[in-house]
Design a protein around this motif. Structure first.
Motif, PDB file in Angstrom:
ATOM      1  N   ASN A 138     -15.229  21.887 -47.694  1.00  0.00           N
ATOM      2  CA  ASN A 138     -15.763  20.857 -46.802  1.00  0.00           C
ATOM      3  C   ASN A 138     -15.307  19.500 -47.297  1.00  0.00           C
ATOM      4  N   LEU A 139     -14.627  18.738 -46.444  1.00  0.00           N
ATOM      5  CA  LEU A 139     -14.121  17.429 -46.841  1.00  0.00           C
ATOM      6  C   LEU A 139     -15.136  16.367 -46.445  1.00  0.00           C
ATOM      7  N   PRO A 140     -15.747  15.670 -47.407  1.00  0.00           N
ATOM      8  CA  PRO A 140     -16.732  14.637 -47.070  1.00  0.00           C
ATOM      9  C   PRO A 140     -16.061  13.377 -46.551  1.00  0.00           C
ATOM     10  N   GLU A 186      -8.304   9.087 -51.145  1.00  0.00           N
ATOM     11  CA  GLU A 186      -7.015   9.762 -50.949  1.00  0.00           C
ATOM     12  C   GLU A 186      -6.664  10.628 -52.153  1.00  0.00           C
ATOM     13  N   ASP A 187      -6.944  10.146 -53.367  1.00  0.00           N
ATOM     14  CA  ASP A 187      -6.669  10.961 -54.555  1.00  0.00           C
ATOM     15  C   ASP A 187      -7.512  12.224 -54.558  1.00  0.00           C
ATOM     16  N   ARG A 188      -8.763  12.128 -54.087  1.00  0.00           N
ATOM     17  CA  ARG A 188      -9.626  13.309 -54.050  1.00  0.00           C
ATOM     18  C   ARG A 188      -9.111  14.326 -53.044  1.00  0.00           C
ATOM     19  N   VAL A 189      -8.546  13.854 -51.953  1.00  0.00           N
ATOM     20  CA  VAL A 189      -8.058  14.749 -50.902  1.00  0.00           C
ATOM     21  C   VAL A 189      -6.699  15.336 -51.274  1.00  0.00           C
ATOM     22  N   HIS A 226      -5.102   7.047 -42.193  1.00  0.00           N
ATOM     23  CA  HIS A 226      -4.037   7.498 -43.094  1.00  0.00           C
ATOM     24  C   HIS A 226      -4.378   8.853 -43.708  1.00  0.00           C
ATOM     25  N   LEU A 227      -5.681   9.151 -43.895  1.00  0.00           N
ATOM     26  CA  LEU A 227      -6.065  10.462 -44.409  1.00  0.00           C
ATOM     27  C   LEU A 227      -5.879  11.539 -43.349  1.00  0.00           C
ATOM     28  N   VAL A 228      -6.188  11.217 -42.098  1.00  0.00           N
ATOM     29  CA  VAL A 228      -5.958  12.172 -41.007  1.00  0.00           C
ATOM     30  C   VAL A 228      -4.483  12.545 -40.955  1.00  0.00           C
ATOM     31  N   ASP A 229      -3.615  11.546 -41.089  1.00  0.00           N
ATOM     32  CA  ASP A 229      -2.180  11.790 -41.043  1.00  0.00           C
ATOM     33  C   ASP A 229      -1.735  12.697 -42.191  1.00  0.00           C
ATOM     34  N   VAL A 230      -2.241  12.429 -43.400  1.00  0.00           N
ATOM     35  CA  VAL A 230      -1.887  13.239 -44.570  1.00  0.00           C
ATOM     36  C   VAL A 230      -2.358  14.680 -44.389  1.00  0.00           C
ATOM     37  N   ARG A 268      -4.351  -1.781 -48.496  1.00  0.00           N
ATOM     38  CA  ARG A 268      -4.279  -0.876 -49.640  1.00  0.00           C
ATOM     39  C   ARG A 268      -2.835  -0.764 -50.140  1.00  0.00           C
ATOM     40  N   VAL A 269      -2.690  -0.380 -51.405  1.00  0.00           N
ATOM     41  CA  VAL A 269      -1.364  -0.185 -52.001  1.00  0.00           C
ATOM     42  C   VAL A 269      -0.787   1.117 -51.467  1.00  0.00           C
TER      43      VAL A 269
END
Length: 568
Positions: free
Chosen positions: A60-62, A67-70, A110-114, A349-350
C-alpha cells in the motif's frame, strides 16, 4: 483480519473483470478504479492480492510517501566499498505482487509518472551521478480515487491501461445483500472465508491459466481492424488504446478458456479501455422513423404541421460558424495586475545534478556520492577512512522551474457573441495573452455553446496547440453559462497558481437542471469559484445593455474589463 474474499464482492461485475484482467496480465498497465466512498474499491483490491498467480505481496503506497521511499535509494554503505547497490523502495517491494494507491489523484504528478513508467517497464532504475542500479519491479498497479476530490490529467489517465467506474447499487435488495455479507465477514472472518473457498480457488485457477496462456491467443485480422475502428469512433488518438484493447481482448478470451479472441471479447473489455480516453461518444444508432398515417386519413389538401422552431438567442444565433481572430486591445490579468501570482520562474524540487567545479551552491549528497564513486574515500588501517574532496567532485543542483501562472480561459461561443461580431476579438484577446506568456505558462480552454460546455484544450505549454484550439473554436447556439462555470470548477479544483479568465456577456439562458433559472444557476456556480483569482471580460455590445457581466464579476470577486478591438 484476513482479506475479504474477492469472489464474495457482490454486484460489481465490471470491477471484478478489470481486476481479473490486470492480475492475469500486469502488462496491461494497471487499472484505475473511480467511485464514491464505500463502493468496495479498496476491499476488492486487497482481495485480489490473495489470488495473484505468483502469490505476491500487497503493498500500500501512502499519500505522504517521498520519491526516495517509492523509488528506492542507493545504499551508501555499499557505495563506500565502491559497489552500486539499491535500497529497495515500495515499487521493488511490490515485485511479483500488487501495488495499491488509494486517492491516486492526490498523489504528486511526478510520482504518478514514475509509478506508471515502472509498471510499464517492469523495472525500477535509480541513478545518482556516477552510480546507478536497477531492480525488478513487475507488479499489478491498482489506483483508486473519488472523482469528487479532483481528477487526473488526461496524459496520466491514458497511461492507466484500464479504468472502471463503480457505484454503490441503487436497488435496496442488492444493498441488503452486500451489508449482510459484510456483517457476516466481520463477525467471523475465518468462517466466512471458508464458505467462499471454492469460489476463491476457482477464480485463482482462472487467473493462473489466463496468465500462462493469453499470449498464445490469436486475433483474427477483421477483429484487429474492428478494434482500431472502434477506437477512432471514440475520438481517441493515442495508439496505446489500440494496443491495450487488443491485449485485453486476448486476456479475456484466455479467462474464458478460448484460444482465439472474437468480437465478443472486444465488446466485453472495450468500456474498461475506452471510457477514460474517449473524447466523444460513438455515434448513436438512428431511431426508427415513426409510422406515417395513410394518405387517405389526412384531410383533403392538408399536410402535417411544421415542427416548432428551437429557441434561439437571436434570429441567426443557431448558425454554426468559425470566426477568424481579430486584433483586440490588451487585457490586464489578475496575476500581472496584483502580483498575486508573479510570472517569474520559481525554483522547485531538485530534478538532477550536474558536475560544476565552480559551483556556488552544492548538492552535498550528490557531491559526496560522486567522490565515493571515483574512489576518493579509501579505508585506512589507522584512520578507518581517508576522504579527499576536490572541486572536481562538486555537483550543482538543477531545480525544476514552475511556470508563473496557469490560465483557464472560459469563452462564450454562443450565437449571440457571433451575431454581435465579437467572437473574432475574443479569439484575438486570448491569443494575445498566450503570446505574452513566454512559453512558460500553462493554458486550458473551455468553450460553451448550445446545451453544454466542453474542455476544448487541457492544460498545456504547447502554444501552437493552444492557438489551433482557439482559432478552430465553433460559434453558434444558446448560452449555457452555468454549465461552463461548473466545468471550470472541476478543472481548477486541484490546480495551484491558477486563474480564471471568463469571456461572456452574462446572458445565460440554459439552466443546469430543467425548471431552474439559468441566471440563478450561473450566480451559484460563480460563488463556488470565488476563491480563484478571476478576470471577467465583458463581450456585450450595443446601446441596450443588461450589464450581466458586471453582476457575474461581483459574484466571482473578479475584476471586470471590456472586450475592445485594437485601435487602428
Amino acid at each position: 483480519m484476513s482479506a475479504y474474499p474477492l469472489s464474495a464482492v457482490a454486484h460489481q461485475p465490471q470491477l471484478l473483470l478489470a481486476l481479473s484482467l490486470v492480475a492475469a496480465c500486469p502488462d496491461l498497465g494497471g487499472v484505475l478504479i473511480r467511485g464514491d466512498k464505500g463502493s468496495a474499491k479498496s476491499t476488492a483490491a486487497r482481495g485480489l492480492a490473495a489470488l495473484l498467480p505468483a502469490g505476491g505481496p500487497f503493498v500500500n503506497l501512502p499519500l505522504g510517501a517521498t520519491e526516495d521511499r517509492v523509488v528506492g535509494t542507493l545504499d551508501l554503505d555499499a557505495a563506500l566499498k565502491g559497489e552500486a547497490k539499491l535500497k529497495p523502495g515500495l515499487m521493488a517491494q511490490a515485485n511479483g505482487g500488487l501495488l495499491y494507491i488509494d486517492e491516486v489523484n492526490l498523489l504528486p504528478e511526478h510520482l504518478v509518472d514514475v509509478l506508471l513508467d515502472a509498471a510499464a517497464m517492469g523495472v525500477v532504475r535509480v541513478q545518482r551521478d556516477s552510480l546507478s542500479a536497477e531492480t525488478p519491479a513487475r507488479f499489478a498497479l491498482i489506483g483508486s480515487m473519488n472523482p469528487e476530490e479532483g481528477g487526473l490529467r488526461p496524459q496520466f489517465l491514458d497511461r492507466f491501461g484500464l479504468c472502471v467506474d463503480v457505484l454503490a447499487p441503487r436497488e435496496a435488495e442488492k444493498r441488503v445483500e452486500i451489508i449482510r455479507r459484510r456483517m457476516a465477514f466481520e463477525a467471523d472472518p475465518v468462517g466466512f472465508s471458508a464458505r467462499w473457498v471454492n469460489g476463491e480457488n476457482e477464480l485463482r485457477e482462472r487467473l493462473s491459466h489466463a496468465s500462462a496462456r493469453w499470449q498464445a491467443v490469436g486475433v483474427p485480422e477483421e477483429v484487429l481492424t474492428g478494434i482500431s475502428n472502434l477506437v477512432l469512433e471514440h475520438g481517441v488518438s493515442s495508439l496505446r488504446a489500440d494496443l491495450v484493447l487488443h491485449r485485453a481482448a486476448r486476456v479475456h478470451a484466455a479467462l474464458e478458456g478460448r484460444h482465439v479472441a472474437g468480437w465478443a471479447d472486444v465488446e466485453a473489455v472495450a468500456p474498461l479501455v475506452l471510457n477514460h480516453r474517449a473524447t466523444r461518444p460513438p455515434p448513436p444508432p438512428q431511431p426508427p422513423s415513426p409510422p406515417q398515417p395513410p394518405e387517405s386519413s389526412l384531410p383533403p389538401e392538408s399536410s402535417p404541421p411544421e415542427p416548432p422552431e428551437a429557441p434561439q438567442d437571436t434570429p441567426d444565433a443557431s448558425a454554426e460558424e468559425v470566426f477568424a481572430p481579430e486584433a483586440a486591445a490588451p487585457l490586464t490579468l489578475r496575476s500581472t495586475a496584483t502580483g498575486r501570482q508573479p510570472l517569474g520562474e520559481q525554483p522547485g524540487r531538485v530534478t538532477r545534478t550536474v558536475p560544476d567545479p565552480k559551483a556556488e551552491r552544492l548538492h552535498l549528497p550528490a557531491t559526496l556520492r560522486g567522490a565515493l564513486g571515483r574512489g576518493a574515500g579509501k579505508a585506512g588501517a589507522e584512520t578507518g577512512l581517508n576522504f579527499q574532496l576536490t572541486r572536481e567532485d562538486f555537483q550543482a543542483p538543477v531545480q525544476e522551474l514552475h511556470s508563473g501562472r496557469r490560465v483557464l480561459f472560459v469563452a462564450d461561443a454562443s450565437g449571440s457573441v457571433g451575431v454581435s461580431g465579437r467572437m473574432g476579438a475574443l479569439k484575438g484577446a486570448i491569443l494575445e495573452v498566450l503570446a505574452g506568456g513566454g512559453g512558460r505558462d500553462r493554458a486550458a480552454l473551455i468553450t460553451f455553446r448550445g446545451t453544454g460546455a466542453e474542455l476544448l484544450l487541457d492544460w498545456t505549454t504547447d502554444r501552437q496547440a493552444a492557438e489551433e484550439a482557439v482559432r478552430g473554436a465553433v460559434t453558434g447556439g444558446r448560452t449555457p453559462l452555468a454549465h461552463a462555470l461548473e466545468l471550470a470548477g472541476r478543472i481548477l479544483r486541484n490546480q495551484t497558481h491558477a486563474e480564471l479568465v471568463l469571456f461572456t456577456d452574462g446572458r445565460a439562458n440554459v439552466p443546469l437542471t430543467p425548471g431552474s433559472d439559468a441566471w440563478t444557476d450561473a450566480l451559484a456556480q460563480a460563488q463556488v469559484l470565488k476563491r480563484y483569482p478571476c478576470t471577467v471580460v465583458n463581450t456585450e455590445s450595443g446601446h441596450v445593455r443588461l450589464n450581466r457581466a458586471a453582476g457575474l464579476a461581483g459574484a466571482l470577486g473578479a475584476t471586470l474589463q471590456e472586450l475592445r478591438l485594437a485601435p487602428v
